[in-house]
Structures are given as C-alpha cells and as structure tokens.
Design an enzyme around this catalytic site. Structure first.
Site, PDB file in Angstrom:
ATOM      1  N   GLU A 104       0.836  -1.212   0.000  1.00  0.00           N
ATOM      2  CA  GLU A 104       0.000   0.000   0.000  1.00  0.00           C
ATOM      3  C   GLU A 104       0.871   1.262   0.000  1.00  0.00           C
ATOM      4  O   GLU A 104       0.541   2.246  -0.653  1.00  0.00           O
ATOM      5  CB  GLU A 104      -0.963  -0.038   1.197  1.00  0.00           C
ATOM      6  N   GLU A 124      -3.501  -9.777   3.492  1.00  0.00           N
ATOM      7  CA  GLU A 124      -4.290  -9.487   4.698  1.00  0.00           C
ATOM      8  C   GLU A 124      -5.392 -10.502   4.951  1.00  0.00           C
ATOM      9  O   GLU A 124      -5.691 -10.847   6.096  1.00  0.00           O
ATOM     10  CB  GLU A 124      -4.915  -8.089   4.599  1.00  0.00           C
TER      11      GLU A 124
HETATM   12  N1  3HC Z   1       4.550  -7.708  11.518  1.00  0.00           N
HETATM   13  C1  3HC Z   1       5.302  -8.078  12.559  1.00  0.00           C
HETATM   14  N2  3HC Z   1       6.204  -9.076  12.512  1.00  0.00           N
HETATM   15  C2  3HC Z   1       6.341  -9.699  11.340  1.00  0.00           C
HETATM   16  C3  3HC Z   1       5.587  -9.369  10.210  1.00  0.00           C
HETATM   17  C4  3HC Z   1       4.650  -8.305  10.324  1.00  0.00           C
HETATM   18  N3  3HC Z   1       3.914  -7.915   9.292  1.00  0.00           N
HETATM   19  N4  3HC Z   1       5.948 -10.168   9.200  1.00  0.00           N
HETATM   20  C5  3HC Z   1       6.897 -10.979   9.680  1.00  0.00           C
HETATM   21  N5  3HC Z   1       7.137 -10.692  10.976  1.00  0.00           N
HETATM   22  C6  3HC Z   1       8.130 -11.319  11.851  1.00  0.00           C
HETATM   23  C7  3HC Z   1       7.827 -12.796  12.077  1.00  0.00           C
HETATM   24  O1  3HC Z   1       6.903 -12.963  13.132  1.00  0.00           O
HETATM   25  C8  3HC Z   1       9.197 -13.329  12.402  1.00  0.00           C
HETATM   26  O2  3HC Z   1       9.468 -12.967  13.725  1.00  0.00           O
HETATM   27  P1  3HC Z   1      10.270 -13.978  14.667  1.00  0.00           P
HETATM   28  O3  3HC Z   1      11.586 -14.191  13.985  1.00  0.00           O
HETATM   29  O4  3HC Z   1      10.335 -13.268  15.955  1.00  0.00           O
HETATM   30  O5  3HC Z   1       9.431 -15.215  14.696  1.00  0.00           O
HETATM   31  C9  3HC Z   1      10.112 -12.485  11.508  1.00  0.00           C
HETATM   32  O6  3HC Z   1       9.357 -11.324  11.178  1.00  0.00           O
HETATM   33  C10 3HC Z   1      10.529 -13.163  10.238  1.00  0.00           C
HETATM   34  O7  3HC Z   1       9.359 -13.656   9.586  1.00  0.00           O
HETATM   35  P2  3HC Z   1       9.341 -15.068   8.861  1.00  0.00           P
HETATM   36  O8  3HC Z   1       9.921 -16.095   9.759  1.00  0.00           O
HETATM   37  O9  3HC Z   1       7.979 -15.264   8.356  1.00  0.00           O
HETATM   38  O10 3HC Z   1      10.388 -14.793   7.707  1.00  0.00           O
HETATM   39  P3  3HC Z   1      10.353 -15.244   6.193  1.00  0.00           P
HETATM   40  O11 3HC Z   1      11.568 -14.691   5.579  1.00  0.00           O
HETATM   41  O12 3HC Z   1      10.053 -16.695   6.088  1.00  0.00           O
HETATM   42  O13 3HC Z   1       9.091 -14.492   5.539  1.00  0.00           O
HETATM   43  C11 3HC Z   1       7.635 -12.660   5.033  1.00  0.00           C
HETATM   44  C12 3HC Z   1       9.065 -13.103   5.419  1.00  0.00           C
HETATM   45  C13 3HC Z   1       7.295 -13.186   3.636  1.00  0.00           C
HETATM   46  C14 3HC Z   1       7.620 -11.173   5.056  1.00  0.00           C
HETATM   47  C15 3HC Z   1       6.643 -13.274   6.031  1.00  0.00           C
HETATM   48  O14 3HC Z   1       7.083 -12.969   7.342  1.00  0.00           O
HETATM   49  C16 3HC Z   1       5.241 -12.753   5.917  1.00  0.00           C
HETATM   50  O15 3HC Z   1       4.494 -13.222   5.090  1.00  0.00           O
HETATM   51  N6  3HC Z   1       4.856 -11.797   6.782  1.00  0.00           N
HETATM   52  C17 3HC Z   1       3.510 -11.321   6.875  1.00  0.00           C
HETATM   53  C18 3HC Z   1       3.182 -10.359   5.794  1.00  0.00           C
HETATM   54  C19 3HC Z   1       1.779  -9.844   5.980  1.00  0.00           C
HETATM   55  O16 3HC Z   1       0.861 -10.567   6.264  1.00  0.00           O
HETATM   56  N7  3HC Z   1       1.613  -8.542   5.773  1.00  0.00           N
HETATM   57  C20 3HC Z   1       0.337  -7.911   5.919  1.00  0.00           C
HETATM   58  C21 3HC Z   1       0.197  -7.400   7.312  1.00  0.00           C
HETATM   59  S1  3HC Z   1      -1.397  -6.754   7.629  1.00  0.00           S
HETATM   60  C22 3HC Z   1      -1.378  -5.218   6.923  1.00  0.00           C
HETATM   61  O17 3HC Z   1      -0.424  -4.832   6.331  1.00  0.00           O
HETATM   62  C23 3HC Z   1      -2.608  -4.422   7.131  1.00  0.00           C
HETATM   63  C24 3HC Z   1      -2.671  -3.227   6.249  1.00  0.00           C
HETATM   64  O18 3HC Z   1      -3.399  -3.504   5.091  1.00  0.00           O
HETATM   65  C25 3HC Z   1      -3.296  -2.073   6.941  1.00  0.00           C
END
Ligand code: 3HC
Ligand code: NAI
Length: 699
Positions: A104, A124
């Site tokens: 975004e 999301e």
């Molecule tokens: N917020 C907080 N922590 C996050 C995070 C996030 N969005 N995304 C990842 N992390 C943290 C994980 O919990 C993990 O923490 P830890 O080591 O303490 O367990 C660390 O970051 C590393 O994450 P992964 O182990 O998943 O690392 P990968 O390299 O395998 O993957 C990634 C990276 C593809 C970025 C994956 O973490 C992911 O898919 N994250 C979520 C992305 C997501 O869902 N984003 C949307 C959020 S909601 C939003 O944005 C709302 C908006 O529309 C208003």
C-alpha cells in the site's frame, strides 16, 4: 536508532526504511515516513524521492504485533495519503516482498521499480482482515479489477514479472535496484506525480453479474470465512465510487473484519506457525546432519507419497518393498500422480521423467546403505516394524537417521531394537503424504538433538509444517482424534443420525464430517484393530453399530458403501436406510432412549473432547505448546483455520467455561471419558488461558 532516514543525493532524496527483520510498519516507521515527506516537500533542493528498504525485504506490511494495542497516530491511511499527495515524484524501490501495508505504501508512491526476484502481495485476508490503507481501492485502479480480486482474495505473492505485466510495477531490473530507482526518479522529475488514486476504472464492465460470478467462483474455497466477502465489497466500491468514498467503505469493512474473532484466530495461526520450529534443546547452533539421499521402506498408500516429497526437491529416493509386484504397483502410483499433475498443466512431461528418474526400486536392504535418512512405512504392526528396524540397523550407514511413519506405535520400543536408538525418531506424514502439509516429528526418549534438528529443517525444505511431539499412543493428532471420533459416534447411538453429525461439524467449518472421514479412511481398519483388543478397553456403545456395518461388507468408500451409500463411481455420501435401521436397533438393544441432538450440542461435545485431550497432551509435555496442537489440527485434520484450532477455540470459550462444561459432561455421560485434564483445571482455576501458558514455554 531511527527506523527511517533520508540520504540526499544531489537533487534526489533516498528515504531508507530500516526496521528489521521485515521492515514492518511499526509506529516509528509510520512517523518516520510522514516526517520524511514533510522534509522533502519543504526542501527546495530536492526534486524527487525514492523509498527503499535496508535488509532482506521491502516493507512486509503493518506490524502485526501492534494489532492488539490501541492504534497510535499517524495511522497508515494518513501516511499513504501524504505520500500520494506529494507534489514531487516519489518512487518505490522494491526488493524481497512488498506485502500488505508495504504494498500500500508502494502503491501510494507515484512509480514502482522492482528487482526481478521481488514479489508483491496483499495477504491481509490470511490474517482475517483486508488491505486497510487503500489497497482495495488503489490496486484495482492500477492492476485491473480481475487481477486485484485474484490478489486480494488469494493473498498470494505475485512475482515482479507478473506485477509488471499488470502495470503494478513500472520497471523491473536484474540488479542495481537503488541506482535504477534513482535514475527512474530523475527521469520523471519533469512529469511530476502520477497518482494511483486518481486513475479511473471502466465501471460499466464490472456490473452486478460480474461480481456475482466471481463470488460463485470462490464460494467453496472461502466457505465460512468472513473477510473474503468484505474484500469483494471493497473492490465493488472501488469500481463504483470515487476514491474518497471508496476509502471510507474500505475503512468500514476493515473495522468489521478487525473486530471479528476470525481475525484473532488467523493471526494466532500466523504466530503459531512461526513458533512451531522453536524446540527446547534445539537452536541454530545445534549441528545438523547432511541429507542427500533418502530410503523409503514400503511403497503402499503412504510410502509412495512420502517418497514424492523428496523427489520434488530433487533428492534421489530408493524405495524398498518385499515383492516386485508391490514395488511396481507403488511406483506406478507415483508416476500416475505426477502425470495427473502434468495433465493439469502444473508440470511438464519432462518434469515427470526427471522426477521419476530420481526413484530406484529395490527388494534388497543393502541398497539402502548409502541413504542418509530412511523412513519406514510398512504395515502398522509392531513385530513387522521391529523386523524392519533390526534389518536396517545392519545396513544403514553410521549417522543415518532411521524414521518410522507409524500412526500409533511407540517409537521408543522401535528404537530399542536397534544398536543406535539416538538415530531413531518418528516422521508421521498424513495421507495423501505428497499433499497434506502436516508432519508430526516424534522425539523419542533417546533421539539425538542433531537428528531432530535435521528433521525440523527438512520438514520446511519439503514444504511441510513440522510439529514436534513426544511419544504416546497416537501422538498429538490421532490421540485427540480418537476422543472426538468416539463422542461423535456416541452422539449417533444416543439420537443423531450420521448425516446430522456430519452436517453439524461441516457447518462448524470442518473440511468433512467425521462419518464421511471414517468412510473415506475405511471402517475395516478400526474394526480389525478392535478384534485384537479386549472389549473393556474401548467404548463398545460407540463402535458396535459400526462393527455391524462392517460385517455387512460395508467397509466405506472403497467398497461403495459404508456408513453412507454411494452411487456407482461417486464419492458423495447419501444417508443409508440400512445403516439408519442398524443404528435404531443398536440403540434399542442398549436400552437408549434416543433424543434429538442439536448442531450446537454435537459441536460442543466434539470440541470439548478435543480440548480436554489436548490439555492432557500439553500437561504431559507431549506437545510443547497449545499453539502446536492448533497447527496439527488445522494442517492435518481439516479443522477450520478461521477458528484458530481447538486450543485457541477453548481460549475463546474461556477455560473456566470449558472446564465447567467438561465437569457437566462427566455427570451427564459418565466420568469414564470425561476426566478433566489436570492442566485445564489448573489454568481454569487461575483464570488463565492456553495462550498465557504458551508464553511461559521456552523454545
Ligand atoms: N509484523 C510483525 N512481525 C512480522 C511481520 C509483520 N507484518 N511479518 C513478519 N514478521 C516477523 C515474524 O513474526 C518473524 O518474527 P520472529 O523471527 O520473531 O518469529 C520475523 O518477522 C521473520 O518472519 P518469517 O519467519 O515469516 O520470515 P520469512 O523470511 O520466512 O518471511 C515474510 C518473510 C514473507 C515477510 C513473512 O514474514 C510474511 O508473510 N509476513 C507477513 C506479511 C503480511 O501478512 N503482511 C500484511 C500485514 S497486515 C497489513 O499490512 C494491514 C494493512 O493492510 C493495513
Ligand atoms: P499400506 O498397506 O498401504 O502399505 C504398506 C506397504 O508396506 C505395502 O505395500 C507392503 O507390501 C509393504 N510392506 C509390508 N511389510 C514390509 C516389509 N517388511 N518390508 C518392506 N515392505 C513391506 O499401508 P499404509 O497405509 O501406507 O501405512 C503404512 C504405515 O503408515 C503404517 O504404519 C500406518 O499406520 C502409517 N500411516 C498410514 C496413514 C494412512 O492414512 N494410510 C496415515 C499416516 C500413517
């Protein structure tokens, strides 16, 4: 240290986001971006700006850890609007993944340059929410309505090349991202901002019929989920309304999703998956064994599927069987599976041959001598398993990991027939093993840490979610399942019909009702098992009616009849008059006065059985955390992810309430199967929860 900083390079500002590990949009990043935009707007020496990220990825989204706390200004909606409203062109430089709020932010930039390895996405929906900072309004404007619906409803990651073809990325580069983005920014200084929010959509093309058809196309996949429908409503708003009103609709739908319990459940699952590989005694420093070649013993239902997992990552697999015919049959099934995938266009015929070339069949144990990991998947009989492991012990090379796929048997007992019990553990795959995501990794009494650590890593490599379990009858999943299955079957003998039970559980969100599952698995397996047991060991009221069904040669789907009838060649269960009569007769024989069971009663009984056994498993240390049990149920047993697993469901219910209901069930149904788990009692009395319990677990 500041999470956002500005580096001025001549007349272009490079705005760095640096918030490890994934540059999530924590409060300081939002504030930093807002301040950076103000500084750039006020600096006459700056003509354009690039937003780029340090570390392994572009912004991966809102900070999910902040979701529990009251939101703190500036909100992301405000920040993205400030970026979009800038008068000087702003370019996003994307590497890694630009996800959710991260995308975004990129969409609010006026242009996007991406590395070819980068991916974008709006995941999301997987967290039970929707893109809430303009994603549902800006993405359809820039990428097209069909593409936006695809991205927002699936939450999938989209490769840079595809994003480029959709128009969501303006330039794709192989390397030198920062310089390319700077050059791009320099090239658009004269053109000024190009705002995604100001783009228009040809609304006439996307009428009610279009959205109705889309809804119908995703109905099955999204059954029971709250957020997908809200996502569609937002995209409809993007088509019909000006940006400002569309954003208001997005906000309203976002709030509805955010306050729905499904959002908490799915966010629980997000963190549960990231916890699961943290295991006491195992760390990054624990040494790993090198796995380059795998042996599989038994090419039946499980062996072939297990072998495919390794061939799929390019590992050679040697499959051992007792008879040539069984070996040929097993390998033919593997080939058929690959060819089926190829026929769907998901792999080429060449790929089929490449994978098949990784398989070697044998009937000679000596051929397993060079395998680094050997997984046994022969009949579920202790004597046979012991014979196999004794033979393996003689040929396997030192340091090879020896695993059993047993569903119920003691890995400790199996390990003890070898001279190297430290190399032995359980690798319990689920059927079909090449498809199901769950892998229970069973840590036996003497399993060495490095053997366990190797298998935890390997699970990830083959695309599984590996959950570590201790040794007990049925490990985590099947031990709980037997409690659930019994109570569902008792519901039948007490008054419900199989289809009532299945409907209740299906409507709750289970992939399948328990009676349909039994027919699919085959009723004869449990039947034969019971024949070898003392009747005092199990609940005969739950099984006698099923035994009668089996004795009528109704063994389930494979015989065309089981608890249900099936039309020739069909897998659709149909209530059977014959079986219903058997049930009525058996109820009468037991002197049971059948009473109607509501769907709520059935669901509650099934859930309490799972929760109570789950709490016992947790209290005994068989499972490390409650959230691991949730992972098992969602990935291996068709439990709806939007309910967060049985233990999260218990937390939602309140452990005090769950405990009291279990005590009540002990009164109503008798204490034999309803002895409350000591841990449940303890947590209920302390007014605590499984989530609180998990927080105290190390690992
Ligand atoms: N917020 C907080 N922590 C996050 C995070 C996030 N969005 N995304 C990842 N992390 C943290 C994980 O919990 C993990 O923490 P830890 O080591 O303490 O367990 C660390 O970051 C590393 O994450 P992964 O182990 O998943 O690392 P990968 O390299 O395998 O993957 C990634 C990276 C593809 C970025 C994956 O973490 C992911 O898919 N994250 C979520 C992305 C997501 O869902 N984003 C949307 C959020 S909601 C939003 O944005 C709302 C908006 O529309 C208003
Ligand atoms: P299956 O009966 O389909 O296959 C077993 C295969 O092992 C047969 O092909 C048989 O010829 C072979 N075999 C038997 N003895 C052997 C020996 N001594 N040496 C080499 N091969 C031998 O059984 P299935 O369903 O594949 O089950 C295998 C194991 O996996 C069992 O322990 C079972 O409990 C477990 N399991 C089964 C699941 C399922 O859904 N079928 C799910 C998870 C685990």
């Amino acid at each position: 240290m500041a999470t956002v900083s500005i580096e001025n390079r001549d007349n272009i500002a490079l705005v760095w986001v640096d918030n490890p590990p994934v540059n999530a949009l924590s409060h300081s990043v939002r504030e930093g971006l807002k301040d950076a935009m103000a500084a750039i707007a006020n600096d006459d020496t700056i003509d354009a700006a690039v937003i780029a990220c340090r570390g392994r990825t572009f912004i991966a989204g809102a900070d999910i850890r902040e979701f529990g706390a009251p939101p703190k200004a500036p909100h992301l909606t405000e920040v993205v609007q400030i970026i979009e409203d800038m008068q000087k062109p702003i370019v996003a430089a994307i590497h890694g993944t630009a996800l959710g709020g991260g995308l975004e932010v990129a969409l609010s930039c006026h242009y996007r340059v991406a590395l070819s390895t980068a991916k974008i996405g709006l995941p999301e929906v997987k967290l039970g929410i929707l893109p809430g900072a303009g994603g549902t309004q800006r993405f359809p404007r820039i990428a097209g309505v069909e593409n936006a619906l695809d991205a927002i409803i699936s939450g999938r990651h989209i490769k840079a090349k595809q994003a480029l073809s959709w128009g969501a990325v303006d330039e794709m580069v192989e390397d030198g991202l920062e310089e390319s983005a700077m050059a791009f920014a320099a090239s658009v200084i004269g053109k000024g901002p190009r705002r995604t929010g100001e783009m228009t959509i040809d609304g006439d093309k996307y009428d009610q019929a279009f959205f109705d058809a889309f809804r119908a196309s995703i109905a099955r996949k999204t059954r029971g989920y709250f957020a997908p429908e809200r996502c569609i409503r937002c995209v409809e708003a993007a088509v019909k309304l000006p940006l400002k009103e569309g954003l208001a609709a997005e906000r309203e739908n976002f709030q509805e999703c955010f306050s729905n319990p499904q959002a908490r459940a799915l966010q629980h699952m997000f963190f549960a998956e990231r916890q699961v590989s943290r295991v006491p005694g195992i760390s990054k420093d624990t040494s790993r064994r090198n796995i380059k070649k795998v042996g599989i013993i038994g090419a039946g239902t499980m062996g072939g599927g297990i072998a495919m997992n390794f061939a799929n990552i390019g590992m050679p697999v040697t499959v051992l069987e007792v008879q040539q015919e069984a070996l040929d049959r097993g390998l033919a099934v593997v080939r058929k599976n690959y060819e089926h995938t190829a026929s769907k266009g998901r792999m080429t015929q060449d790929d089929v041959e490449t994978r098949m070339a990784l398989f070697t069949g044998t009937m000679d144990y000596a051929d397993l001598a060079d395998c680094d990991l050997i997984i046994e998947a022969v009949f579920e009989t202790m004597d046979i398993k012991k014979t196999v492991f004794t033979a393996l012990d003689k040929v396997a090379k030192p340091g090879a990991i020896l695993a059993s796929n047993t569903s119920y048997l003691s890995i400790d007992d199996i390990a003890d027939v070898t001279s190297r019990p430290t190399d032995v553990l359980g690798l319990h795959f689920f059927s079909p093993a090449n498809v199901m995501r769950l892998l229970e990794i069973v840590r036996a009494d003497k399993t060495a840490d490095d053997a366990l650590a190797t298998c935890i890593d390997l699970a990830k490599k083959i695309g599984k979610v590996g959950v570590v379990s201790g040794v007990c009858h049925g490990f985590i999943g099947n031990r709980m399942l037997s409690q659930y299955a019994r109570e569902m079957s008792l519901s039948v003998i007490e008054g419900a019909m199989p289809h009532d039970v299945d409907k209740a559980m299906y409507d709750f969100g289970m992939a399948m009702g328990p009676m349909t599952v039994s027919d699919m698995a085959g009723l004869d397996i449990g039947y034969l098992n019971r024949k070898g047991m003392d009747r005092a060991e199990y609940e005969t009221r739950a099984t006698d009616w099923i035994d009668r069904v089996v004795e009528m040669d109704r063994k389930g789907l494979k015989t065309g009849a089981g608890i249900y009838d099936y039309d020739e060649g069909s897998r659709t269960p149909k209530p059977s008059e014959t079986v219903m009569n058997v049930i009525l007769e058996e109820s009468a024989k037991l002197g049971i006065e059948r009473t109607e069971k509501s769907a709520d009663e059935i669901v509650e009984r099934g859930m309490l059985a799972l929760i109570n056994e789950g709490a016992k498993i947790l209290g005994e240390g068989i499972a490390i955390r409650a959230s691991d049990i949730d992972i098992v149920y969602i990935n291996g047993y068709g439990f709806p992810a939007f309910r967060g697993g049985p233990m999260h469901y218990a937390d939602q219910m309140g452990l005090k309430a769950a405990y009291e209901k279990i005590l009540k069930n002990a009164e109503t149904f008798g204490p034999r199967w309803w002895e409350p788990a000591p841990l449940l009692k303890e947590l209920a009395e302390a007014n605590s929860s499984f989530a609180e319990y998990d927080k105290k677990q190390v690992g």
